[in-house]
Design an enzyme around this catalytic site. Structure first.
Site, PDB file in Angstrom:
ATOM      1  CB  SER A 138      -5.481   1.002   4.178  1.00 62.49           C
ATOM      2  OG  SER A 138      -4.604   0.461   3.216  1.00 62.49           O
ATOM      3  CE1 TYR A 151      -3.243   6.134   3.004  1.00 65.43           C
ATOM      4  CE2 TYR A 151      -2.572   3.832   3.025  1.00 65.43           C
ATOM      5  CZ  TYR A 151      -3.514   4.810   2.729  1.00 65.43           C
ATOM      6  OH  TYR A 151      -4.723   4.447   2.170  1.00 65.43           O
TER       7      TYR A 151
END
Ligand code: NAD
Length: 255
Positions: A138, A151
């Site tokens: 990401s 995350y």
């Protein structure tokens, strides 16, 4: 026939990549916790002339991961490309972040990336024909974001895991990569918009404009097709890009 196994392939990015790889002529293993969703993807790719199987796989469960890869080998006798993609997002203000949710994030993102890539690496090495392991990272593999500490921790981690596998796997022709998109409108992101609006005390429109797209150069979402195109590109890489993180971020976190 070349083959690919994609986790989290019942929805969003994984689904788009499964449909695209079938078009590219790959035998596709559509792996997901959601077996009905995986079956629907296989129906769709079969209707378009592709080949695939659906399997239930919880990426955090060692037995289910190994059994899924065994099934792939039984069905297709090869394991050329694997995309470790399954993921969830759980946002909370840091001081309130429940340990149980941290553990859930680690089980899916960290344990899952390890179990899936190790299962792939084992089969690729044993076959002696090399292979490619692609992680879905990401933009959060490079930056930090409010409410997303676990995350960020996990997505930074998978980029490092790819680098280490690239080094260890090179002599066996096993390459590893991380594809790092900025926000894409999938169910994972649709769910976050109202949650972030609540936690940050702003409107949903402001979440999209001032949080999700603020740091891009053009205020544009990345798309699942951008990821699928990159997967096709990496599936044909001969090692020049091994270990690299490919940023699909509309200018956010440029090198
Ligand atoms: P999505 O919610 O559309 O799809 C995720 C899929 O993963 C679902 O089908 C779900 O059933 C499956 N899944 C969840 N837990 C699982 C488990 N334990 N085992 C197996 N499957 C499981 O989400 P998406 O946006 O397509 O996200 C896919 C990946 O891309 C995730 O790793 C996510 O972190 C990453 N990512 C997404 C974006 C984005 O903006 N959408 C951006 C960068 C990275």
């Amino acid at each position: 026939m070349k083959t690919v196994l994609i986790t989290g392939a019942a929805s969003g990015i994984g689904k788009a990549c499964a449909l695209r790889m079938a078009k590219e002529g790959y035998g596709v293993v559509v792996a997901d916790l959601n077996l009905d969703g995986a079956r629907a993807v296989v129906e769709e790719l079969t209707a378009a002339g592709g080949r695939g199987i659906a399997i239930r796989m919880d990426v955090a469960d060692e037995g289910e991961v190994e059994a899924g890869f065994d099934r792939m080998m039984e069905k297709f006798h090869s394991c050329d490309l694997v995309m470790s993609n399954a993921g969830v997002q759980i946002v909370h203000p840091y001081e309130e972040y429940p340990f149980a949710d941290w553990r859930k994030m680690m089980a899916i993102h960290a344990d899952g990336a390890f179990l899936v890539s190790r299962a792939a690496y084992r089969r690729m090495k044993a076959r002696g024909k090399g292979g490619r392991i692609v992680f879905t990272g990401s933009v959060q593999s490079f930056v930090g974001s409010k409410l997303k500490e676990p995350y960020n921790f996990a997505k930074h981690g998978v980029a490092g895991l790819a680098k280490a596998i690239a080094r260890e796997g090179a002599e066996y022709g096993i390459y590893a990569y991380t594809i790092c998109p900025s926000f894409i409108k999938t169910p994972l992101v649709e769910k976050q918009i109202p949650e972030q609006a609540r936690d940050l005390g702003i409107s949903e429109e402001e979440v999209v404009k001032n949080v999700m797209l603020r740091d891009t150069v053009d205020g544009v979402f990345t798309t699942v097709e951008d990821v699928a195109n990159t997967l096709v590109f990496l599936a044909n890489d001969q090692g020049a890009l091994t270990g690299q993180s490919i940023r699909l971020t509309h200018g956010w976190a440029m090198m």
